[in-house]
Design a protein around this motif. Structure first.
Motif, PDB file in Angstrom:
ATOM      1  N   LEU A  34       0.810  -1.216   0.000  1.00  0.00           N
ATOM      2  CA  LEU A  34       0.000   0.000   0.000  1.00  0.00           C
ATOM      3  C   LEU A  34       0.847   1.271   0.000  1.00  0.00           C
ATOM      4  O   LEU A  34       0.591   2.190  -0.782  1.00  0.00           O
ATOM      5  CB  LEU A  34      -0.943  -0.001   1.199  1.00  0.00           C
ATOM      6  CG  LEU A  34      -1.921   1.163   1.281  1.00  0.00           C
ATOM      7  CD1 LEU A  34      -2.831   1.180   0.060  1.00  0.00           C
ATOM      8  CD2 LEU A  34      -2.730   1.062   2.543  1.00  0.00           C
ATOM      9  N   ASP A  35       1.882   1.321   0.842  1.00  0.00           N
ATOM     10  CA  ASP A  35       2.709   2.526   0.919  1.00  0.00           C
ATOM     11  C   ASP A  35       3.422   2.810  -0.402  1.00  0.00           C
ATOM     12  O   ASP A  35       3.391   3.925  -0.910  1.00  0.00           O
ATOM     13  CB  ASP A  35       3.746   2.403   2.031  1.00  0.00           C
ATOM     14  CG  ASP A  35       3.120   2.450   3.408  1.00  0.00           C
ATOM     15  OD1 ASP A  35       1.987   2.953   3.530  1.00  0.00           O
ATOM     16  OD2 ASP A  35       3.766   1.988   4.358  1.00  0.00           O
ATOM     17  N   SER A  36       4.059   1.797  -0.951  1.00  0.00           N
ATOM     18  CA  SER A  36       4.793   1.983  -2.199  1.00  0.00           C
ATOM     19  C   SER A  36       3.854   2.311  -3.348  1.00  0.00           C
ATOM     20  O   SER A  36       4.146   3.160  -4.185  1.00  0.00           O
ATOM     21  CB  SER A  36       5.594   0.728  -2.535  1.00  0.00           C
ATOM     22  OG  SER A  36       6.571   0.496  -1.559  1.00  0.00           O
ATOM     23  N   LYS A  37       2.718   1.634  -3.373  1.00  0.00           N
ATOM     24  CA  LYS A  37       1.765   1.876  -4.454  1.00  0.00           C
ATOM     25  C   LYS A  37       1.211   3.293  -4.386  1.00  0.00           C
ATOM     26  O   LYS A  37       1.079   3.961  -5.415  1.00  0.00           O
ATOM     27  CB  LYS A  37       0.629   0.864  -4.379  1.00  0.00           C
ATOM     28  CG  LYS A  37      -0.299   0.920  -5.568  1.00  0.00           C
ATOM     29  CD  LYS A  37      -1.239  -0.258  -5.574  1.00  0.00           C
ATOM     30  CE  LYS A  37      -1.955  -0.302  -6.905  1.00  0.00           C
ATOM     31  NZ  LYS A  37      -2.531  -1.580  -7.188  1.00  0.00           N
ATOM     32  N   SER A  38       0.917   3.780  -3.185  1.00  0.00           N
ATOM     33  CA  SER A  38       0.383   5.132  -3.066  1.00  0.00           C
ATOM     34  C   SER A  38       1.439   6.166  -3.454  1.00  0.00           C
ATOM     35  O   SER A  38       1.107   7.184  -4.073  1.00  0.00           O
ATOM     36  CB  SER A  38      -0.158   5.397  -1.666  1.00  0.00           C
ATOM     37  OG  SER A  38       0.864   5.346  -0.718  1.00  0.00           O
ATOM     38  N   GLN A  39       2.691   5.912  -3.114  1.00  0.00           N
ATOM     39  CA  GLN A  39       3.765   6.824  -3.524  1.00  0.00           C
ATOM     40  C   GLN A  39       3.925   6.818  -5.039  1.00  0.00           C
ATOM     41  O   GLN A  39       4.096   7.856  -5.665  1.00  0.00           O
ATOM     42  CB  GLN A  39       5.083   6.438  -2.853  1.00  0.00           C
ATOM     43  CG  GLN A  39       5.136   6.768  -1.397  1.00  0.00           C
ATOM     44  CD  GLN A  39       5.093   8.268  -1.147  1.00  0.00           C
ATOM     45  OE1 GLN A  39       5.756   9.044  -1.823  1.00  0.00           O
ATOM     46  NE2 GLN A  39       4.296   8.677  -0.195  1.00  0.00           N
ATOM     47  N   TRP A  40       3.889   5.632  -5.642  1.00  0.00           N
ATOM     48  CA  TRP A  40       4.025   5.518  -7.090  1.00  0.00           C
ATOM     49  C   TRP A  40       2.889   6.261  -7.783  1.00  0.00           C
ATOM     50  O   TRP A  40       3.118   7.009  -8.733  1.00  0.00           O
ATOM     51  CB  TRP A  40       4.028   4.044  -7.502  1.00  0.00           C
ATOM     52  CG  TRP A  40       4.399   3.812  -8.932  1.00  0.00           C
ATOM     53  CD1 TRP A  40       5.644   3.586  -9.409  1.00  0.00           C
ATOM     54  CD2 TRP A  40       3.517   3.778 -10.068  1.00  0.00           C
ATOM     55  NE1 TRP A  40       5.602   3.413 -10.764  1.00  0.00           N
ATOM     56  CE2 TRP A  40       4.306   3.532 -11.198  1.00  0.00           C
ATOM     57  CE3 TRP A  40       2.151   3.936 -10.222  1.00  0.00           C
ATOM     58  CZ2 TRP A  40       3.765   3.428 -12.471  1.00  0.00           C
ATOM     59  CZ3 TRP A  40       1.603   3.851 -11.498  1.00  0.00           C
ATOM     60  CH2 TRP A  40       2.414   3.594 -12.603  1.00  0.00           C
ATOM     61  N   LEU A  41       1.664   6.071  -7.298  1.00  0.00           N
ATOM     62  CA  LEU A  41       0.516   6.737  -7.908  1.00  0.00           C
ATOM     63  C   LEU A  41       0.577   8.257  -7.720  1.00  0.00           C
ATOM     64  O   LEU A  41       0.183   9.002  -8.613  1.00  0.00           O
ATOM     65  CB  LEU A  41      -0.788   6.177  -7.336  1.00  0.00           C
ATOM     66  CG  LEU A  41      -1.131   4.765  -7.798  1.00  0.00           C
ATOM     67  CD1 LEU A  41      -2.329   4.239  -7.017  1.00  0.00           C
ATOM     68  CD2 LEU A  41      -1.404   4.720  -9.277  1.00  0.00           C
ATOM     69  N   GLY A  42       1.090   8.703  -6.576  1.00  0.00           N
ATOM     70  CA  GLY A  42       1.260  10.145  -6.368  1.00  0.00           C
ATOM     71  C   GLY A  42       2.254  10.733  -7.353  1.00  0.00           C
ATOM     72  O   GLY A  42       2.026  11.802  -7.927  1.00  0.00           O
ATOM     73  N   GLY A  43       3.353  10.040  -7.560  1.00  0.00           N
ATOM     74  CA  GLY A  43       4.329  10.479  -8.558  1.00  0.00           C
ATOM     75  C   GLY A  43       3.750  10.442  -9.957  1.00  0.00           C
ATOM     76  O   GLY A  43       3.984  11.332 -10.774  1.00  0.00           O
ATOM     77  N   TRP A  44       2.978   9.396 -10.233  1.00  0.00           N
ATOM     78  CA  TRP A  44       2.360   9.254 -11.547  1.00  0.00           C
ATOM     79  C   TRP A  44       1.424  10.430 -11.824  1.00  0.00           C
ATOM     80  O   TRP A  44       1.457  11.006 -12.907  1.00  0.00           O
ATOM     81  CB  TRP A  44       1.596   7.925 -11.615  1.00  0.00           C
ATOM     82  CG  TRP A  44       0.926   7.689 -12.925  1.00  0.00           C
ATOM     83  CD1 TRP A  44       1.485   7.152 -14.040  1.00  0.00           C
ATOM     84  CD2 TRP A  44      -0.436   8.012 -13.263  1.00  0.00           C
ATOM     85  NE1 TRP A  44       0.551   7.115 -15.041  1.00  0.00           N
ATOM     86  CE2 TRP A  44      -0.629   7.636 -14.596  1.00  0.00           C
ATOM     87  CE3 TRP A  44      -1.480   8.575 -12.544  1.00  0.00           C
ATOM     88  CZ2 TRP A  44      -1.848   7.814 -15.234  1.00  0.00           C
ATOM     89  CZ3 TRP A  44      -2.696   8.755 -13.187  1.00  0.00           C
ATOM     90  CH2 TRP A  44      -2.864   8.365 -14.521  1.00  0.00           C
ATOM     91  N   ARG A  45       0.607  10.797 -10.820  1.00  0.00           N
ATOM     92  CA  ARG A  45      -0.319  11.928 -10.984  1.00  0.00           C
ATOM     93  C   ARG A  45       0.435  13.226 -11.275  1.00  0.00           C
ATOM     94  O   ARG A  45       0.035  14.002 -12.142  1.00  0.00           O
ATOM     95  CB  ARG A  45      -1.176  12.109  -9.735  1.00  0.00           C
ATOM     96  CG  ARG A  45      -2.330  11.165  -9.668  1.00  0.00           C
ATOM     97  CD  ARG A  45      -3.247  11.490  -8.492  1.00  0.00           C
ATOM     98  NE  ARG A  45      -3.767  10.254  -7.969  1.00  0.00           N
ATOM     99  CZ  ARG A  45      -3.323   9.616  -6.893  1.00  0.00           C
ATOM    100  NH1 ARG A  45      -2.358  10.121  -6.178  1.00  0.00           N
ATOM    101  NH2 ARG A  45      -3.848   8.483  -6.511  1.00  0.00           N
ATOM    102  N   GLU A  46       1.508  13.464 -10.526  1.00  0.00           N
ATOM    103  CA  GLU A  46       2.283  14.689 -10.764  1.00  0.00           C
ATOM    104  C   GLU A  46       2.917  14.680 -12.151  1.00  0.00           C
ATOM    105  O   GLU A  46       2.978  15.703 -12.819  1.00  0.00           O
ATOM    106  CB  GLU A  46       3.345  14.859  -9.689  1.00  0.00           C
ATOM    107  CG  GLU A  46       2.764  15.327  -8.382  1.00  0.00           C
ATOM    108  CD  GLU A  46       3.827  15.844  -7.428  1.00  0.00           C
ATOM    109  OE1 GLU A  46       4.916  16.247  -7.883  1.00  0.00           O
ATOM    110  OE2 GLU A  46       3.544  15.838  -6.218  1.00  0.00           O
ATOM    111  N   GLY A  47       3.406  13.526 -12.579  1.00  0.00           N
ATOM    112  CA  GLY A  47       3.996  13.418 -13.908  1.00  0.00           C
ATOM    113  C   GLY A  47       2.983  13.661 -15.004  1.00  0.00           C
ATOM    114  O   GLY A  47       3.259  14.357 -15.985  1.00  0.00           O
ATOM    115  N   VAL A  48       1.794  13.103 -14.846  1.00  0.00           N
ATOM    116  CA  VAL A  48       0.733  13.316 -15.833  1.00  0.00           C
ATOM    117  C   VAL A  48       0.315  14.777 -15.858  1.00  0.00           C
ATOM    118  O   VAL A  48       0.135  15.356 -16.930  1.00  0.00           O
ATOM    119  CB  VAL A  48      -0.474  12.391 -15.544  1.00  0.00           C
ATOM    120  CG1 VAL A  48      -1.689  12.792 -16.360  1.00  0.00           C
ATOM    121  CG2 VAL A  48      -0.107  10.952 -15.819  1.00  0.00           C
ATOM    122  N   ASP A  49       0.169  15.396 -14.680  1.00  0.00           N
ATOM    123  CA  ASP A  49      -0.185  16.805 -14.621  1.00  0.00           C
ATOM    124  C   ASP A  49       0.862  17.667 -15.336  1.00  0.00           C
ATOM    125  O   ASP A  49       0.522  18.580 -16.075  1.00  0.00           O
ATOM    126  CB  ASP A  49      -0.328  17.290 -13.178  1.00  0.00           C
ATOM    127  CG  ASP A  49      -1.593  16.780 -12.517  1.00  0.00           C
ATOM    128  OD1 ASP A  49      -2.511  16.323 -13.243  1.00  0.00           O
ATOM    129  OD2 ASP A  49      -1.675  16.833 -11.276  1.00  0.00           O
TER     130      ASP A  49
END
Length: 58
Positions: A34-49
């Motif tokens: 959960l921790d790693s996945k949430s960090q990855w998704l947070g980075g992914w969102r910033e990258g997409v933005d």
């Protein structure tokens, strides 16, 4: 121990950011915890933005 965990989470965020900038789908997240996945998704969102607003090119 805490430094290793923080470094892993920073790495997950960075890899997610790179995936977001590169246009990869969020469904391709390689992490299952959960921790790693949430960090990855947070980075992914910033990258997409950043890509959508024109800060980065493919």
């Amino acid at each position: 121990m805490k430094r290793q965990k923080r470094d892993r989470l920073d790495r997950a965020f960075s890899k997610g950011f790179q995936a977001g900038v590169g246009g990869r789908s969020k469904e391709k997240c390689p992490y299952s915890t959960l921790d790693s996945k949430s960090q990855w998704l947070g980075g992914w969102r910033e990258g997409v933005d950043g890509r959508v607003t024109g800060l980065f090119n493919k």
